[in-house]
Design a protein around this motif. Sequence first.
Motif, PDB file in Angstrom:
ATOM      1  N   ALA A 187      -2.867   3.184   7.647  1.00  0.00           N
ATOM      2  CA  ALA A 187      -4.164   2.738   8.159  1.00  0.00           C
ATOM      3  C   ALA A 187      -4.030   1.370   8.826  1.00  0.00           C
ATOM      4  O   ALA A 187      -3.576   0.401   8.208  1.00  0.00           O
ATOM      5  CB  ALA A 187      -5.174   2.669   7.011  1.00  0.00           C
ATOM      6  N   ASN A 188      -4.403   1.299  10.096  1.00  0.00           N
ATOM      7  CA  ASN A 188      -4.408   0.051  10.862  1.00  0.00           C
ATOM      8  C   ASN A 188      -3.035  -0.613  10.950  1.00  0.00           C
ATOM      9  O   ASN A 188      -2.935  -1.818  11.167  1.00  0.00           O
ATOM     10  CB  ASN A 188      -5.408  -0.945  10.255  1.00  0.00           C
ATOM     11  N   THR A 189      -1.996   0.159  10.742  1.00  0.00           N
ATOM     12  CA  THR A 189      -0.628  -0.365  10.862  1.00  0.00           C
ATOM     13  C   THR A 189       0.104   0.410  11.948  1.00  0.00           C
ATOM     14  O   THR A 189       0.252   1.636  11.849  1.00  0.00           O
ATOM     15  CB  THR A 189       0.149  -0.228   9.537  1.00  0.00           C
ATOM     16  N   PRO A 190       0.566  -0.247  12.995  1.00  0.00           N
ATOM     17  CA  PRO A 190       1.270   0.467  14.062  1.00  0.00           C
ATOM     18  C   PRO A 190       2.624   0.997  13.578  1.00  0.00           C
ATOM     19  O   PRO A 190       3.219   0.464  12.628  1.00  0.00           O
ATOM     20  CB  PRO A 190       1.442  -0.606  15.140  1.00  0.00           C
ATOM     21  N   ASP A 242      -1.964   5.580   2.764  1.00  0.00           N
ATOM     22  CA  ASP A 242      -2.815   4.423   3.043  1.00  0.00           C
ATOM     23  C   ASP A 242      -2.090   3.375   3.875  1.00  0.00           C
ATOM     24  O   ASP A 242      -2.729   2.612   4.614  1.00  0.00           O
ATOM     25  CB  ASP A 242      -3.302   3.794   1.731  1.00  0.00           C
ATOM     26  N   CYS A 243      -0.757   3.321   3.764  1.00  0.00           N
ATOM     27  CA  CYS A 243       0.000   2.310   4.505  1.00  0.00           C
ATOM     28  C   CYS A 243      -0.062   2.539   6.013  1.00  0.00           C
ATOM     29  O   CYS A 243       0.272   1.651   6.803  1.00  0.00           O
ATOM     30  CB  CYS A 243       1.457   2.278   4.034  1.00  0.00           C
ATOM     31  N   ARG A 284       0.831  -1.198   0.000  1.00  0.00           N
ATOM     32  CA  ARG A 284       0.000   0.000   0.000  1.00  0.00           C
ATOM     33  C   ARG A 284       0.864   1.246   0.000  1.00  0.00           C
ATOM     34  O   ARG A 284       1.909   1.286   0.633  1.00  0.00           O
ATOM     35  CB  ARG A 284      -0.921  -0.002   1.229  1.00  0.00           C
ATOM     36  N   PRO A 289      -1.945   8.021  13.355  1.00  0.00           N
ATOM     37  CA  PRO A 289      -1.659   6.583  13.356  1.00  0.00           C
ATOM     38  C   PRO A 289      -1.450   6.044  14.770  1.00  0.00           C
ATOM     39  O   PRO A 289      -1.257   6.800  15.731  1.00  0.00           O
ATOM     40  CB  PRO A 289      -0.372   6.487  12.537  1.00  0.00           C
ATOM     41  N   VAL A 290      -1.464   4.740  14.885  1.00  0.00           N
ATOM     42  CA  VAL A 290      -1.217   4.062  16.157  1.00  0.00           C
ATOM     43  C   VAL A 290       0.285   3.926  16.360  1.00  0.00           C
ATOM     44  O   VAL A 290       1.005   3.453  15.475  1.00  0.00           O
ATOM     45  CB  VAL A 290      -1.875   2.670  16.174  1.00  0.00           C
TER      46      VAL A 290
END
Length: 304
Positions: free
Chosen positions: A190-193, A187-188, A183, A218-219
């Motif tokens: 999203a949902n990636t710590p 977008d990379c 991705r 981001p997380v």
Amino acid sequence: MNDSFLNYHHLRYFHAIATEGHLTRAAAHLHLSQSALSLQLRKLEESLGHALFLREGKRLVLTEAGRITLDHARRIFSTGQDLIATLSQTGGGPRRVLRVGTVSTLSRNFLLSFFRPLIGREDCELVIQSGSLQDLLTRLGTHTLDLVLSQFAVPRDAHTNWHSHLLDEQEVSLVGRPVRPKRRYPDCLANTPLILPGPESGIRIAFDRVLDAAGLHPVIAAEVDDMAMLRLLARESDALTLVPRVVVRDELKSRQLVECHRFSEIRETFYAITPTRRFPNPLARELLTAWKLPEKRRNPPTSL
């Protein structure tokens, strides 16, 4: 220096004082009276034409001339040992010493590239000490270090005499282990710590500004000050890691890690900090000169 005779024993006495940092303890070690040892030190200072110590409370602290005298004294003693070794056919020889302080968060890959011109040389000894920038600058100011390497330039004003030499600027990227499908940024995120440098890092501060401007939240999985640990976590975790490319150069080359996004607006800088000195260490000048050569910048050495 004047034409006075340089007494070898005076250097031995001076070395003992410098090692102990205290006249009384050095006198006891040498089995001399304190007054006799003080007299011998004064004769050496008169012979050299420079004060070798400053008194700080009960301790004696080397001046710049004192630090240089100590280095020369050690080489002279080494030369004496070399004479004995040569005549007994056991080899050996005197070496120059360069003492460098490195901020503990610096990239080990960069350090290896910087020190490579001295690695393996028999005519010099490289002493590398790590710590906080403030601690290293203190040691630089007391002449126990010749050079400090840092990610930050140090302000120069009426109370300091530092020179900050920009050595390099490295691009910063988000990297991670290969995944399919790949991705694109953002977008990379999203949902990636994310694994990020600590909040006081210059590249972390710049990265936070980029995220704020884009409205991204981001997380964060981990915050790590040490670049070597960032490299290990990037290789072992499923998170994306913000890191200077030089830190993971080998992993990117082998495709163990891939680049999600490169931030052209974020750069990691590397500085060599030197003081204004009457007697600069020639090895420090040699390293700085070698690093500034065009071929060095175009083709940085492969690092481990």
